[in-house]
Design an enzyme around this catalytic site. Structure first.
Site, short mmCIF file in Angstrom:
data_model
loop_
_atom_site.label_atom_id
_atom_site.label_comp_id
_atom_site.label_asym_id
_atom_site.label_seq_id
_atom_site.Cartn_x
_atom_site.Cartn_y
_atom_site.Cartn_z
N GLU A 1 0.75 -1.38 0.29
CA GLU A 1 -0.11 0.27 0.26
C GLU A 1 0.72 1.21 -0.29
OE1 GLU A 1 -4.14 1.89 1.25
OE2 GLU A 1 -2.52 0.90 3.09
N HIS B 1 -2.48 11.27 -4.73
CA HIS B 1 -3.93 11.27 -5.24
C HIS B 1 -3.56 12.40 -6.84
CE1 HIS B 1 -5.17 9.03 -1.91
NE2 HIS B 1 -6.08 10.03 -1.31
N ASP C 1 -2.70 5.14 -2.14
CA ASP C 1 -4.11 5.77 -1.58
C ASP C 1 -2.78 6.51 -0.58
OD1 ASP C 1 -6.16 6.98 -0.30
OD2 ASP C 1 -5.49 5.57 1.75
N GLU D 1 -7.24 4.97 -5.39
CA GLU D 1 -7.89 4.86 -4.51
C GLU D 1 -8.64 6.35 -5.09
OE1 GLU D 1 -7.99 2.18 -0.40
OE2 GLU D 1 -7.48 3.96 -0.01
N ASP D 2 -9.18 7.48 -4.76
CA ASP D 2 -9.94 8.69 -4.66
C ASP D 2 -9.34 9.81 -5.96
OD1 ASP D 2 -10.16 8.36 -1.87
OD2 ASP D 2 -8.54 8.83 -0.94
N SER E 1 -4.43 1.71 8.06
CA SER E 1 -4.61 1.27 7.01
C SER E 1 -3.82 -0.51 7.07
CB SER E 1 -4.16 0.94 5.70
OG SER E 1 -3.32 1.79 5.34
N GLY F 1 0.37 5.33 0.06
CA GLY F 1 0.26 6.49 1.50
C GLY F 1 -0.75 5.52 2.51
N ASP G 1 5.22 5.46 1.43
CA ASP G 1 5.41 6.97 2.08
C ASP G 1 6.22 7.91 1.23
OD1 ASP G 1 2.31 7.89 3.54
OD2 ASP G 1 3.92 9.37 3.75
N GLY H 1 -3.09 12.71 6.04
CA GLY H 1 -2.53 14.57 6.53
C GLY H 1 -1.24 14.25 5.71
#
Length: 233
Positions: A52, A136, A133, A161-162, A75, A54, A92, A58
């Site tokens: 994953e 975005h 995620d 996503e998003d 998550s 993200g 990330d 924030g």
């Protein structure tokens, strides 16, 4: 609840886990987990590799420094419980190296740089499931797909996503939105992009795509596209 091996044994539904750990993927916001419960259940007890991008809301997409102090990875906690035998990887732009758990590995990477993504990917296994995620931003989503779709195992899934929200801090003017890019492919089996070079790269990956499915926000057809699921041949 989902039955598993052993008399009377049960595993919690993914939406229940999202709500327990405070992930916005659950019933309180996006409801992605309703879709993921259907898609991911066959993988649940397998020894899969999962990525994953993200890990906590924030970040810089909300005007916060990439060097912010991160406090949780909801998550990741959810995935570790949902997939009891999986190797979970997180990526990330901010530092989550403090998060230590058996079966979890962290990779720090700025999605603005394809070279950085490629460098991070070189140290990763191939994956059964990848979820984007991250920021975005359209070009970040597209950078990720172009660099990481090759890391998806045959029959695996790549999820973005998003799609309906792009951060002003990152979004490039004139870029083709990722939602339009994959919606177009789902309808015509052809990628169309404002940048011919990027379009050519996506078109080169098209033969590897078995199916592409785009779902609207909260699965309401009158709302904007929200999540794309790409299945690899």
């Amino acid at each position: 609840m989902v039955k598993t091996k052993g008399p009377g044994a049960a595993l919690p539904n993914l939406t229940d886990l999202a709500d327990r750990y405070g992930s916005d993927k659950g019933s309180r916001k996006h409801r992605y987990t309703e879709l993921y419960q259907m898609l991911f259940l066959p993988y649940r007890e397998r020894e899969i590799d999962f990525l994953e991008m993200g890990l906590q809301i924030g970040g810089p997409e909300h005007g916060v420094s990439a060097d912010r102090k991160t406090t949780d990875a909801p998550s990741v906690r959810m995935w570790l419980e949902y997939f009891p035998n999986a190797r979970i990887h997180g990526l990330d732009v901010s530092d989550f190296s403090w998060f230590e758990a058996e079966r979890f590995s962290f990779h720090r990477c700025d999605m603005d740089s394809r070279a950085a993504i490629a460098e991070a990917a070189a140290g990763m296994p191939d994956f059964d499931i990848i979820i984007d995620d991250a920021s975005h931003a359209s070009h970040h989503q597209q950078n990720g797909f172009l660099e990481l779709f090759s890391k998806v195992k045959p029959g695996g899934l790549y999820v973005i996503e998003d799609l309906r929200w792009q951060p002003e801090a990152y979004e490039k003017p004139g870029i083709t939105k990722t939602a339009a890019l994959f919606r177009g492919f789902s309808e015509a089996r052809k990628f169309v992009h404002a940048d011919p070079a990027v379009q050519a790269e996506f078109e080169a990956l098209a033969p590897e795509i078995s199916g592409c499915f785009v779902f609207q926000a909260r699965y309401t057809k009158t709302r904007r596209d929200q999540v794309a699921v790409i299945h690899k041949r």
